[in-house]
Structure formats: C-alpha cells, structure tokens
Write a protein that holds these residues in place. Structure first.
Motif, mmCIF file in Angstrom:
data_model
loop_
_atom_site.group_PDB
_atom_site.id
_atom_site.type_symbol
_atom_site.label_atom_id
_atom_site.label_comp_id
_atom_site.label_asym_id
_atom_site.label_seq_id
_atom_site.Cartn_x
_atom_site.Cartn_y
_atom_site.Cartn_z
ATOM 1 N N ARG A 135 0.814 -1.215 0.000
ATOM 2 C CA ARG A 135 0.000 0.000 0.000
ATOM 3 C C ARG A 135 0.850 1.268 0.000
ATOM 4 N NH1 ARG A 135 -5.545 -0.887 -0.970
ATOM 5 N NH2 ARG A 135 -5.952 -3.042 -0.329
ATOM 6 N N ASP A 136 0.324 2.288 -0.651
ATOM 7 C CA ASP A 136 0.929 3.613 -0.613
ATOM 8 C C ASP A 136 0.668 4.236 0.751
ATOM 9 O OD1 ASP A 136 2.020 6.136 -1.785
ATOM 10 O OD2 ASP A 136 -0.038 6.812 -1.470
ATOM 11 N N THR A 168 -1.977 7.552 0.618
ATOM 12 C CA THR A 168 -3.350 7.429 0.129
ATOM 13 C C THR A 168 -4.044 6.128 0.514
ATOM 14 O OG1 THR A 168 -2.646 6.437 -1.971
ATOM 15 C CG2 THR A 168 -2.739 8.848 -1.860
ATOM 16 N N TYR A 204 -3.046 0.852 -3.578
ATOM 17 C CA TYR A 204 -1.855 0.068 -3.874
ATOM 18 C C TYR A 204 -0.725 0.962 -4.376
ATOM 19 C CZ TYR A 204 -4.560 -4.198 -3.298
ATOM 20 O OH TYR A 204 -5.325 -5.211 -2.776
ATOM 21 N N ASN A 205 0.509 0.485 -4.179
ATOM 22 C CA ASN A 205 1.673 1.251 -4.616
ATOM 23 C C ASN A 205 2.167 0.775 -5.977
ATOM 24 O OD1 ASN A 205 3.131 -1.136 -4.057
ATOM 25 N ND2 ASN A 205 3.675 -0.443 -2.007
ATOM 26 N N ARG A 206 3.187 1.446 -6.470
ATOM 27 C CA ARG A 206 3.713 1.176 -7.809
ATOM 28 C C ARG A 206 4.271 -0.243 -7.924
ATOM 29 N NH1 ARG A 206 6.484 4.338 -11.687
ATOM 30 N NH2 ARG A 206 7.014 2.981 -13.436
ATOM 31 N N ARG A 260 -5.498 12.030 -0.930
ATOM 32 C CA ARG A 260 -6.216 10.968 -0.219
ATOM 33 C C ARG A 260 -7.672 10.892 -0.678
ATOM 34 N NH1 ARG A 260 -2.696 12.329 4.303
ATOM 35 N NH2 ARG A 260 -4.040 14.114 4.795
ATOM 36 N N ALA A 291 -4.067 2.119 -8.049
ATOM 37 C CA ALA A 291 -2.732 2.260 -7.480
ATOM 38 C C ALA A 291 -2.237 3.681 -7.701
ATOM 39 C CB ALA A 291 -1.760 1.267 -8.117
ATOM 40 N N ARG A 292 -1.425 4.138 -6.774
ATOM 41 C CA ARG A 292 -0.768 5.427 -6.972
ATOM 42 C C ARG A 292 0.485 5.190 -7.795
ATOM 43 N NH1 ARG A 292 1.628 9.611 -2.405
ATOM 44 N NH2 ARG A 292 1.895 11.405 -3.820
ATOM 45 N N TYR A 293 0.513 5.763 -8.977
ATOM 46 C CA TYR A 293 1.622 5.553 -9.895
ATOM 47 C C TYR A 293 2.816 6.430 -9.528
ATOM 48 C CZ TYR A 293 4.004 4.581 -14.292
ATOM 49 O OH TYR A 293 4.919 4.182 -15.231
ATOM 50 N N GLY A 294 2.517 7.609 -9.035
ATOM 51 C CA GLY A 294 3.561 8.534 -8.628
ATOM 52 C C GLY A 294 3.023 9.945 -8.604
#
Length: 312
Positions: A141-142, A145, A148-150, A198, A216-219
């Motif tokens: 997880r990110d 936020t 999911y993370n990158r 968020r 997912a948070r890409y960046g």
C-alpha cells in the motif's frame, strides 16, 4: 474488488482423487472456511487460478499429475504461488518429506485422518496465511493514500496481462492525472494537497465495481486503474465515467486554469494483450493516451487501442 482476507471467509481447496477422503476432510474443516474440491491436479490448478484459495490440501498420490508435480506447478504460477499447500499422504519417510518441502509444501496430514490433528494443522496454517497477508497488504500500500503502490501495480499488471492473453480477453489499463495539482498544492498548501490526494484516491477506489479491479498510486498526482475484462466498446464510457466521478467530488480548485473545481485527465489503453507484452509496454500505451488527453485541454479522456497498434 477482491476483499482482503480479514473481510472474507478463508477458502480451502481439497485435491484428492478419492471421493471418500474429500468427504471426510470437508466434514472436518467445514467450520474453518469455505471449501472447494478437485479430483485431479489439472483441475486443481484451474480452480486455484480462478479462486486463489488460502490453503490447499493436496493428495500426494494421484493418477496422471501427482501431488509433487501439481505442487510445483502451483508454486511456479504467479496467480497461485502464494497459496499455502499441505500434503495429504498415507506414506511416511524422510525422503518423501524432503521432496514435498522442496516442491513447496508447508506441512503434512497423514492418512488415516486424526480429526483433532487435521483441524489443528489446518487452522494453524490459515492463521499464518492471514498474518502473512496482513503484512503483505501493508507492504503493498501507498503510505499516504492507502491505495496500492507502484511495486504492487507492476506485479499485478504483469499477472493480468498474462491471464488475459491466455484467455483471449480484453484488458483495460487507465492512467489518471489530477489537473493542475501543482497549482493546487502551491495555492492551498501541502497539507491540503495531501488531503486532496487521499480524497482523490478514495474516490477512484469507491468507483470500482468488478472483481480484480484495482487502483494504485503511480507517482505524485498520477494514479492507475487496472480493469480486467474491459471490452473495447465499453472503454470510452468507463474513461468518461471516471472523469465525471472526479468532477462530482465538487472539490474547489481556485487555482485551476480550466475549472472552478478539481478535474482529472484520463488515458486508457485497451485490447487483448499479445504474447510477451510487458507491464512497461502496456503502461506506455496508457501514458501516451494520457498525454494526448492533457494536450487536448485536460478534463477529458482518450482511449488507445493498443492491440491494433501492436498488430500493425
């Protein structure tokens, strides 16, 4: 969206060519979780790919594909390698145990069954699986936020590409970018910017409807959505729905050049993945669509049919 293990019953797959053995184990374990069964190694692999059970009880001796071969195949498969496997065997011996552990098993259950031992061993490994999954959820997880993370995105996208290629099904992958987020962050301050990220992530997550979909948070202010089995005909409607969903947040953005409230640009790649396609290649198609959407004035969508371009 697939529920995390803490929010669903454990799922146990029993694999045995002997129906009476399946019936005994099912009766013993019925209070520990939901149970599905297979009578061959090939069927077990198909069921495991489809349902991803928490624990597999695998008979050591089966005609055709035996337990060792089945276990190795399950552990070599990206979609099933995280399933815990307990061998069920009527034989004992150091060599057999070494071979089973080498194939990827975590424990043994002996035939004839000792009910308290079977229940205790299965329950122990279900608890261990839940604990491992909880830790993995945190790692995937990110931190800001909660989506999911990158790293997780890249792994899951690779799995979905292979699955959709194998099934000949269309896969959707969207890149979503908050319009003029730097201006928002500078104008309202970094704390407000973090809160915006968020709320944006929660909005996208709340729009998921089907199993396998994920955000997912890409960046930075870029997010990604994986949409399994998205048809080409439905792609434009999905992208516009996401764009409208962001506008419906009605989050004021006084520093935007195009709107009084928060908006987003969406680039969506869709098609049947060709053999050998990588997550990086699919991302590049979605990223190109996103770039075009931003070039078209933002607060809009562009759909990229990558299967046509790959085949040209």
């Amino acid at each position: 969206m697939i529920l995390p293990d803490s929010e669903r019953d454990s799922l146990i797959l029993i694999v045995d060519d002997n129906v009476p053995s399946i019936e005994i184990l099912s009766a013993l374990l019925k209070d520990l979780g939901d149970i599905i069964v297979a009578t061959s190694g090939a069927d077990a692999i198909k069921l495991a790919e489809e349902h991803q059970p928490d624990l597999i009880l695998l008979d050591q001796e089966m005609p055709g594909m035996d337990g060792y071969e089945t276990c190795r195949a399950l552990k070599a498969n990206d979609e099933t390698r995280h399933c815990a496997i307990i061998f069920v065997t009527a034989h004992a011996g150091e060599d057999l145990e070494v071979d089973a552990f080498a194939a990827g098993a975590v424990d043994f259950i002996a035939k004839p069954f000792n009910a308290p031992v079977v229940i205790a061993r299965v329950n122990t490994h279900l608890v261990l699986k839940r604990n491992r999954d909880a830790l993995q959820q945190l790692a995937d997880r990110d931190g800001l936020t909660g989506v999911y993370n990158r790293r997780y995105l890249d792994t899951q996208l690779t799995t979905e590409i292979r699955r959709h290629h194998r099934q000949g099904q269309s896969l959707g992958f969207a890149m979503v970018d908050i319009d003029f987020f730097k201006a928002y962050n500078d104008g309202y301050g970094h704390l407000a910017g973090d809160d915006c990220l968020r709320r944006f992530a929660q909005r996208l997550s709340g729009m998921l409807r089907r199993p396998g979909e994920l955000v997912a948070r890409y960046g930075g202010e870029e997010f990604a959505i994986v949409i399994p089995h998205l048809s080409v005909d439905s792609a434009e409607g999905f992208a516009q729905w996401v764009c409208q969903g962001v506008r419906d947040m009605a989050l004021p953005h006084a520093f935007s050049d195009i709107h009084s409230h928060l908006t987003a640009s969406v680039g969506l790649a869709v098609g049947v993945p060709p053999n050998g396609m990588s997550a990086r290649e699919l991302t590049s198609f979605a990223d190109a669509a996103l770039y075009e959407a931003k070039s078209n004035g933002r607060n809009t969508t562009v759909v990229n049919r990558f299967d046509r371009q790959v085949n040209e």
